[in-house]
Design a protein around this motif. Sequence first.
Motif, PDB file in Angstrom:
ATOM      1  N   ALA A  34       0.938  -1.120   0.161  1.00 16.67           N
ATOM      2  CA  ALA A  34       0.083  -0.103   0.090  1.00 16.67           C
ATOM      3  C   ALA A  34       0.866   1.367  -0.050  1.00 16.67           C
ATOM      4  O   ALA A  34       0.351   2.233  -0.381  1.00 16.67           O
ATOM      5  N   SER A  35       2.086   1.248   0.421  1.00 14.16           N
ATOM      6  CA  SER A  35       2.927   2.279   0.610  1.00 14.16           C
ATOM      7  C   SER A  35       3.469   2.795  -0.782  1.00 14.16           C
ATOM      8  O   SER A  35       4.029   3.759  -1.100  1.00 14.16           O
ATOM      9  N   LEU A  36       3.465   1.751  -1.872  1.00 18.09           N
ATOM     10  CA  LEU A  36       3.594   2.190  -3.198  1.00 18.09           C
ATOM     11  C   LEU A  36       2.850   3.140  -3.793  1.00 18.09           C
ATOM     12  O   LEU A  36       1.631   2.871  -3.864  1.00 18.09           O
ATOM     13  N   SER A  37       3.423   4.070  -4.335  1.00 14.80           N
ATOM     14  CA  SER A  37       2.442   5.063  -5.159  1.00 14.80           C
ATOM     15  C   SER A  37       3.303   5.931  -6.144  1.00 14.80           C
ATOM     16  O   SER A  37       4.319   6.256  -5.749  1.00 14.80           O
ATOM     17  N   ALA A  38       2.871   5.796  -7.217  1.00 17.37           N
ATOM     18  CA  ALA A  38       3.751   6.658  -8.563  1.00 17.37           C
ATOM     19  C   ALA A  38       3.953   7.978  -7.965  1.00 17.37           C
ATOM     20  O   ALA A  38       4.766   8.951  -8.445  1.00 17.37           O
ATOM     21  N   ASP A  39       2.854   8.510  -7.479  1.00 13.79           N
ATOM     22  CA  ASP A  39       2.847  10.109  -7.162  1.00 13.79           C
ATOM     23  C   ASP A  39       3.750  10.421  -5.830  1.00 13.79           C
ATOM     24  O   ASP A  39       4.286  11.613  -5.627  1.00 13.79           O
ATOM     25  N   ALA A  40       3.907   9.422  -4.946  1.00  9.07           N
ATOM     26  CA  ALA A  40       4.574   9.536  -3.701  1.00  9.07           C
ATOM     27  C   ALA A  40       5.937   9.588  -3.668  1.00  9.07           C
ATOM     28  O   ALA A  40       7.008   9.860  -2.594  1.00  9.07           O
ATOM     29  N   GLY A  41       6.727   8.940  -4.709  1.00 15.69           N
ATOM     30  CA  GLY A  41       7.997   8.679  -4.881  1.00 15.69           C
ATOM     31  C   GLY A  41       8.448   7.453  -4.229  1.00 15.69           C
ATOM     32  O   GLY A  41       7.419   6.648  -4.058  1.00 15.69           O
ATOM     33  N   PRO A  42       9.763   6.961  -4.678  1.00 11.05           N
ATOM     34  CA  PRO A  42       9.984   5.323  -4.417  1.00 11.05           C
ATOM     35  C   PRO A  42       9.829   5.047  -3.037  1.00 11.05           C
ATOM     36  O   PRO A  42      10.119   5.834  -1.730  1.00 11.05           O
ATOM     37  N   VAL A  43       9.775   4.054  -2.322  1.00 12.10           N
ATOM     38  CA  VAL A  43       9.781   3.300  -1.285  1.00 12.10           C
ATOM     39  C   VAL A  43      11.275   2.809  -1.072  1.00 12.10           C
ATOM     40  O   VAL A  43      11.755   2.153  -1.759  1.00 12.10           O
ATOM     41  N   ALA A  66       5.338  -5.361  -8.670  1.00 10.27           N
ATOM     42  CA  ALA A  66       4.437  -4.353  -8.504  1.00 10.27           C
ATOM     43  C   ALA A  66       5.060  -2.926  -9.011  1.00 10.27           C
ATOM     44  O   ALA A  66       4.491  -2.357  -9.552  1.00 10.27           O
ATOM     45  N   ALA A  67       6.330  -2.530  -8.658  1.00 11.71           N
ATOM     46  CA  ALA A  67       6.996  -1.255  -9.091  1.00 11.71           C
ATOM     47  C   ALA A  67       7.164  -1.605 -10.605  1.00 11.71           C
ATOM     48  O   ALA A  67       7.155  -0.575 -11.242  1.00 11.71           O
ATOM     49  N   ARG A  68       7.490  -2.623 -10.976  1.00  8.68           N
ATOM     50  CA  ARG A  68       7.845  -2.785 -12.539  1.00  8.68           C
ATOM     51  C   ARG A  68       6.398  -2.403 -13.089  1.00  8.68           C
ATOM     52  O   ARG A  68       6.515  -2.297 -14.493  1.00  8.68           O
ATOM     53  N   SER A  69       5.470  -2.854 -12.840  1.00  7.61           N
ATOM     54  CA  SER A  69       3.815  -2.822 -13.352  1.00  7.61           C
ATOM     55  C   SER A  69       3.453  -1.186 -13.135  1.00  7.61           C
ATOM     56  O   SER A  69       2.513  -1.036 -13.556  1.00  7.61           O
ATOM     57  N   GLY A  70       4.210  -0.441 -12.640  1.00  3.01           N
ATOM     58  CA  GLY A  70       4.044   1.073 -12.409  1.00  3.01           C
ATOM     59  C   GLY A  70       3.315   1.311 -11.178  1.00  3.01           C
ATOM     60  O   GLY A  70       2.691   2.667 -10.975  1.00  3.01           O
ATOM     61  N   ALA A  71       3.199   0.558 -10.057  1.00  6.22           N
ATOM     62  CA  ALA A  71       2.599   1.038  -8.888  1.00  6.22           C
ATOM     63  C   ALA A  71       3.327   1.843  -8.030  1.00  6.22           C
ATOM     64  O   ALA A  71       3.018   2.565  -7.007  1.00  6.22           O
ATOM     65  N   GLY A  72       4.637   2.079  -8.475  1.00  6.81           N
ATOM     66  CA  GLY A  72       5.447   3.181  -7.585  1.00  6.81           C
ATOM     67  C   GLY A  72       7.052   2.560  -7.619  1.00  6.81           C
ATOM     68  O   GLY A  72       7.201   1.451  -8.082  1.00  6.81           O
TER      69      GLY A  72
END
Length: 120
Positions: A34-43, A66-72
């Motif tokens: 849930a902390s992954l967000s394209a708008d919030a920057g990287p985790v 998930a990151a590779r799929s664009g989630a963040g």
Amino acid sequence: MVGADIAPPGTRGAIKLGEYVERAWQLAAPELRASLSADAGPVLLHDAAVLARYRAMERLYELADAARSGAGGVWLLCPMEDPALLPKLDGAVVRVGDNEWIGLPDAWVVNAHRSAVAAS
């Protein structure tokens, strides 16, 4: 906990610790995702050897997928002696693509680039 952590595999302590750890990952994994967000920057994951030590590398790979799929973005800080080798966490090699990891020079690690900017 410490005794269970060093208990031989198959003993009651090791089995119970494994059950405890699995439950903890079941609770933590959705929070990480849930902390992954394209708008919030990287985790940024650091001190992540616990993922390997307690059988959660699949959780790391799920986050990476998930990151590779664009989630963040997901950044994994993985200190190592030889940056030419593949990253490792607690002895386990981290699977990454050829263009998904970089070695950071020692000057960057000690923030030499910031002190050079401040001096100018």
